[in-house]
Design a protein around this motif. Structure first.
Motif, PDB file in Angstrom:
ATOM      1  N   GLY A 104       0.798  -1.227   0.000  1.00 34.83           N
ATOM      2  CA  GLY A 104       0.000   0.000   0.000  1.00 34.83           C
ATOM      3  C   GLY A 104       0.823   1.266   0.000  1.00 34.83           C
ATOM      4  N   ILE A 105       2.146   1.157  -0.123  1.00 36.21           N
ATOM      5  CA  ILE A 105       2.986   2.370  -0.053  1.00 36.21           C
ATOM      6  C   ILE A 105       2.678   3.289  -1.242  1.00 36.21           C
ATOM      7  N   VAL A 106       2.579   4.582  -0.963  1.00 33.80           N
ATOM      8  CA  VAL A 106       2.196   5.574  -1.959  1.00 33.80           C
ATOM      9  C   VAL A 106       3.426   6.382  -2.389  1.00 33.80           C
ATOM     10  N   LYS A 107       3.596   6.510  -3.689  1.00 30.62           N
ATOM     11  CA  LYS A 107       4.634   7.342  -4.320  1.00 30.62           C
ATOM     12  C   LYS A 107       6.059   6.833  -4.093  1.00 30.62           C
ATOM     13  N   TYR A 108       6.574   6.925  -2.868  1.00 31.36           N
ATOM     14  CA  TYR A 108       7.970   6.547  -2.623  1.00 31.36           C
ATOM     15  C   TYR A 108       8.216   6.340  -1.132  1.00 31.36           C
ATOM     16  N   SER A 109       9.318   5.656  -0.842  1.00 24.94           N
ATOM     17  CA  SER A 109       9.784   5.527   0.536  1.00 24.94           C
ATOM     18  C   SER A 109      10.750   6.694   0.748  1.00 24.94           C
ATOM     19  N   LEU A 110      10.454   7.542   1.732  1.00 30.58           N
ATOM     20  CA  LEU A 110      11.204   8.796   1.869  1.00 30.58           C
ATOM     21  C   LEU A 110      12.187   8.772   3.034  1.00 30.58           C
ATOM     22  N   ALA A 111      13.240   9.566   2.886  1.00 34.14           N
ATOM     23  CA  ALA A 111      14.123   9.795   4.029  1.00 34.14           C
ATOM     24  C   ALA A 111      14.529  11.261   4.064  1.00 34.14           C
ATOM     25  N   MET A 112      14.496  11.809   5.235  1.00 30.42           N
ATOM     26  CA  MET A 112      14.864  13.210   5.463  1.00 30.42           C
ATOM     27  C   MET A 112      16.404  13.310   5.590  1.00 30.42           C
ATOM     28  N   PRO A 113      16.974  14.513   5.522  1.00 31.30           N
ATOM     29  CA  PRO A 113      18.442  14.619   5.497  1.00 31.30           C
ATOM     30  C   PRO A 113      19.150  14.208   6.794  1.00 31.30           C
ATOM     31  N   ASP A 114      18.399  14.051   7.884  1.00 28.78           N
ATOM     32  CA  ASP A 114      19.034  13.544   9.113  1.00 28.78           C
ATOM     33  C   ASP A 114      18.967  12.017   9.155  1.00 28.78           C
ATOM     34  N   ILE A 115      18.728  11.409   8.002  1.00 30.54           N
ATOM     35  CA  ILE A 115      18.674   9.940   7.899  1.00 30.54           C
ATOM     36  C   ILE A 115      19.901   9.299   8.540  1.00 30.54           C
ATOM     37  N   HIS A 116      19.657   8.281   9.354  1.00 26.63           N
ATOM     38  CA  HIS A 116      20.743   7.395   9.748  1.00 26.63           C
ATOM     39  C   HIS A 116      20.212   6.010  10.054  1.00 26.63           C
ATOM     40  N   TRP A 117      21.131   5.099  10.169  1.00 24.97           N
ATOM     41  CA  TRP A 117      20.836   3.678  10.345  1.00 24.97           C
ATOM     42  C   TRP A 117      20.085   3.449  11.658  1.00 24.97           C
ATOM     43  N   GLY A 118      18.861   2.919  11.539  1.00 26.19           N
ATOM     44  CA  GLY A 118      18.081   2.630  12.744  1.00 26.19           C
ATOM     45  C   GLY A 118      17.795   1.144  12.826  1.00 26.19           C
ATOM     46  N   TYR A 119      16.593   0.780  13.268  1.00 28.20           N
ATOM     47  CA  TYR A 119      16.183  -0.628  13.260  1.00 28.20           C
ATOM     48  C   TYR A 119      14.922  -0.682  12.408  1.00 28.20           C
ATOM     49  N   GLY A 120      14.829  -1.660  11.498  1.00 26.51           N
ATOM     50  CA  GLY A 120      13.676  -1.716  10.586  1.00 26.51           C
ATOM     51  C   GLY A 120      13.768  -0.598   9.580  1.00 26.51           C
ATOM     52  N   ALA A 121      13.041   0.473   9.832  1.00 21.02           N
ATOM     53  CA  ALA A 121      13.120   1.661   8.977  1.00 21.02           C
ATOM     54  C   ALA A 121      14.280   2.540   9.445  1.00 21.02           C
ATOM     55  N   PRO A 122      14.809   3.372   8.525  1.00 25.30           N
ATOM     56  CA  PRO A 122      15.875   4.270   8.976  1.00 25.30           C
ATOM     57  C   PRO A 122      15.287   5.361   9.867  1.00 25.30           C
ATOM     58  N   ILE A 123      16.110   5.991  10.668  1.00 22.83           N
ATOM     59  CA  ILE A 123      15.686   7.188  11.381  1.00 22.83           C
ATOM     60  C   ILE A 123      15.681   8.308  10.346  1.00 22.83           C
ATOM     61  N   GLY A 124      14.626   9.099  10.356  1.00 25.32           N
ATOM     62  CA  GLY A 124      14.444  10.070   9.279  1.00 25.32           C
ATOM     63  C   GLY A 124      13.556   9.516   8.172  1.00 25.32           C
ATOM     64  N   GLY A 125      12.977   8.332   8.406  1.00 24.62           N
ATOM     65  CA  GLY A 125      12.148   7.680   7.394  1.00 24.62           C
ATOM     66  C   GLY A 125      10.696   8.139   7.443  1.00 24.62           C
ATOM     67  N   VAL A 126      10.102   8.277   6.247  1.00 24.97           N
ATOM     68  CA  VAL A 126       8.684   8.630   6.130  1.00 24.97           C
ATOM     69  C   VAL A 126       8.053   7.700   5.097  1.00 24.97           C
ATOM     70  N   GLY A 127       6.899   7.143   5.431  1.00 27.50           N
ATOM     71  CA  GLY A 127       6.187   6.302   4.467  1.00 27.50           C
ATOM     72  C   GLY A 127       4.698   6.491   4.648  1.00 27.50           C
ATOM     73  N   ALA A 128       3.966   6.622   3.520  1.00 29.20           N
ATOM     74  CA  ALA A 128       2.512   6.795   3.578  1.00 29.20           C
ATOM     75  C   ALA A 128       1.862   5.619   2.865  1.00 29.20           C
TER      76      ALA A 128
END
Lengths: 480, 138
Positions: free
Chosen positions: A55-79
């Motif tokens: 169901g993800i819309v358009k794209y999997s996003l990451a903001m410029p403070d992205i860094h390696w997290g668990y599962g999704a990155p920190i700075g991750g956005v998904g709709a």
């Protein structure tokens, strides 16, 4: 190694051809300098992994403070499109549900505070419980706790911790609707017990700051802010209650993946359709934890106001400690968007990302209808923090922007780099007073462990997904 | 054999845990977590707590075991410092943990661990025994 294709000065694409199973491309907001850091760890792969989710819309996003997290990155956005089987994922919200930040103004100038700065920092350190497993003075009975989880900030304001107008300037007025206390397990209640009004540990903090530079005089004026003015920033989350909610629902969701025929590249991204019993239960519990976090930051602000009154011998009116805004940066929201001409209800995940509604958005308080939503981006304790506002252009990021500087060094590398040094002395030499309850917190949180927040902010400002209003500089810091 | 080592993880804490068998791997994973939480050096105590856990896979069993200990740390205020996994299969374990109250040892506390995560969690077996990389959210 992930292939990051340059789209323009601020955006990089991870094509869906990168990894079999990606439903959409990944898009990372960053500049040339940052992209090497991003390539060097698993953050880009985590952006790609989010693109697998139904169901993800358009794209999997990451903001410029992205860094390696668990599962999704920190700075991750998904709709995720709810009608099209879009999912909700506890791991993509994170353990610290509604970790967030609030900014409080004062009527004080830097020179008013300087002579009393140490007393203020000691006062905050003494009166605000912080550190591993800290417990607060605010005792809440089991039945009242259920009310708190539904009413959030309002409950604590009704019990004397703050003022009614504080609610106006809190995201969701400090209580997101749809919280269901029955979906919070007894164990989560137990873990959250007596933790209201506690800061927590690690990167959670209270910071006394002064405004160093104004970028937009008109908007700063609306917020009642000018150069040299003192502000207070509070960063905390939902404490043990939120961690336990995420933990239990992550476990449950792994166990129902096959029921919904969902494949995830990492168990931490376990998810279920928003419109499933499991999805609804998690959202009911997640919202309780979110409300708990707003209540917690409300308590912390109240305690901090009392410290200022006590130390400076001033009344609330003279101090003018009004809340500018409180934003969540680990949360899942149901929001309406226009996608290809059709109105859609999307389940927006922001993990280490801030909501940034544009001017005119109906959810904003009247005072901010013209300015757009205040966005608060803290930096490390030696550099700066920023206040920005949301923009219309941020529709491309589902009205999301960065949430902080983002770490550059692991905690162990930071501790290593801090051997034989006194971080508090180094900062004091620069006029910044710091105190922390954790033994290694100051080394873990040292300025060079973080990316330069100025670069992160220049990307979101340059890309137009939020607009700079002013920049603050730290004076006194309490770390958990 | 080394019980565990940290590996660099930008946001959280990553540990690589070793064990000759699953029993030792689970004991060492628990030790690693409490070693990050608190200074365990020379700690003695008389609290004994028994655990019995079931899970669909060995990875989920590991997270459940660690989370169960963490839950006891936060709600019962016990620092555990010694672990004895008495029976273990891929889907269940019986274990005993030894600890002492946090109360008199507050100055030993180091890092708040929110949870053991499932991120990229895979228990691997090779010639020298078992190995797993765990990311803790801190």
């Amino acid at each position: 190694m992930y292939n990051l294709e340059k789209i323009d000065d601020y955006r990089w694409r991870i094509p869906k051809s990168c990894k079999a199973g990606m439903r959409v491309d990944g898009v990372v907001y960053a500049d040339e300098r940052m992209i090497e850091d991003i390539r060097s760890d698993k953050a880009a792969e985590q952006v790609a992994n989010v693109a697998f989710l139904p169901g993800i819309v358009k794209y999997s996003l990451a903001m410029p403070d992205i860094h390696w997290g668990y599962g999704a990155p920190i700075g991750g956005v998904g709709a995720f499109d709810i009608e099209e089987g879009g999912i909700v994922s506890p791991g993509f919200c994170g353990y610290d549900i509604n970790c967030g930040i609030r900014l409080v103004k004062t009527n004080l100038k830097e020179d008013d505070v300087k002579p009393k700065l140490k007393d203020l920092v000691y006062g905050l350190y003494n009166d605000i419980p912080a550190g591993v497993g800290s417990k607060g003075d605010i005792k809440v009975s089991a039945s009242e706790e259920r009310k708190l989880l539904v009413e959030g900030s309002k409950w604590v304001v009704d019990h004397g911790y703050g003022r009614a107008e504080d609610l106006e300037y809190t995201e969701e007025r400090g209580a997101v609707k749809g919280a269901d206390p029955d979906k919070v397990s007894p164990r989560a209640y137990e873990r959250g017990k007596n933790q209201s009004g506690t800061l927590g540990s690690g990167n959670h903090f209270l910071e006394i700051q002064t405004i160093d530079e104004i970028f937009d005089e008109e908007i700063a004026g609306t917020f009642g802010l000018e150069k040299g003015q003192v502000t207070l920033m509070i960063h905390s989350g939902s404490r043990g209650l939120g961690y336990q909610v995420c933990d239990e629902y992550s476990k449950d969701f792994i166990r129902c993946l096959s029921k919904y025929n969902i494949n995830v590249p990492d168990r931490q991204l376990a998810c279920a359709p928003v419109n499933s019993d499991e999805g609804k239960a998690y959202l009911g519990a997640m919202r309780c934890a979110a409300n708990y976090a707003w209540a917690n930051r409300q308590c912390l602000m109240h305690l901090a106001r009392l410290v200022f009154e006590k130390v400076l011998h001033m009344g609330p009116k003279d101090l003018g400690m009004d809340l500018i805004y409180d934003v969540a940066h680990n949360i899942v929201k149901i929001e309406k968007y226009n996608i290809n001409g059709k109105e859609k209800m999307l389940c927006v995940h922001r993990k280490g990302a801030t909501r940034a509604f544009p001017p005119g958005h109906p959810e904003l308080p009247d005072k901010y209808k013209k300015t757009g939503q205040p966005v608060i981006i803290p930096g490390d304790m030696g550099r700066n923090s920023y206040l920005l506002v949301g923009t219309k252009k941020a529709e491309e990021t589902f009205y999301s922007t960065a949430h902080g500087a983002g770490r550059r060094l692991s905690r162990s590398a930071a501790i290593q780099a801090g051997r034989g040094r006194s971080i508090s002395r180094e900062l004091e030499n620069r006029g910044i007073i710091v105190m922390s309850s954790g033994r290694e917190t100051l080394a873990e949180e040292m300025p060079e462990a973080y990316k330069d927040v100025n670069e992160v902010v220049s990307v979101v400002h340059g890309a137009g997904i939020s607009k700079k209003v002013c920049k603050m500089r730290p004076m006194g810091v309490i770390k958990g | 054999m080394k019980r565990y080592e940290q590996f660099p993880h930008t946001a959280d804490i990553g540990v690589r845990v070793f064990g000759v068998d699953l029993k030792e791997l689970f004991e060492n994973a628990a030790f690693a977590m409490f070693d990050l939480l608190a200074d365990l050096e020379g700690l003695k105590g008389d609290i004994v707590k028994d655990f019995e856990i079931k899970a669909p896979s060995k990875e989920e069993l590991l997270v459940d075991w660690l989370d169960e200990l963490l839950f006891n740390f936060y709600t019962k205020s016990i620092i555990f410092f010694k672990f004895d996994v008495r029976e273990i299969s891929e889907t269940g374990l019986k274990a005993r943990a030894f600890g002492r109250p946090v109360a008199s040892n507050k100055n030993r506390l180091k890092t708040e661990i929110k949870a053991a995560t499932y991120s990229d969690l895979k228990i691997v077996k090779d010639g020298s025994g078992y190995r797993v990389e765990i990311i803790f959210d801190v």
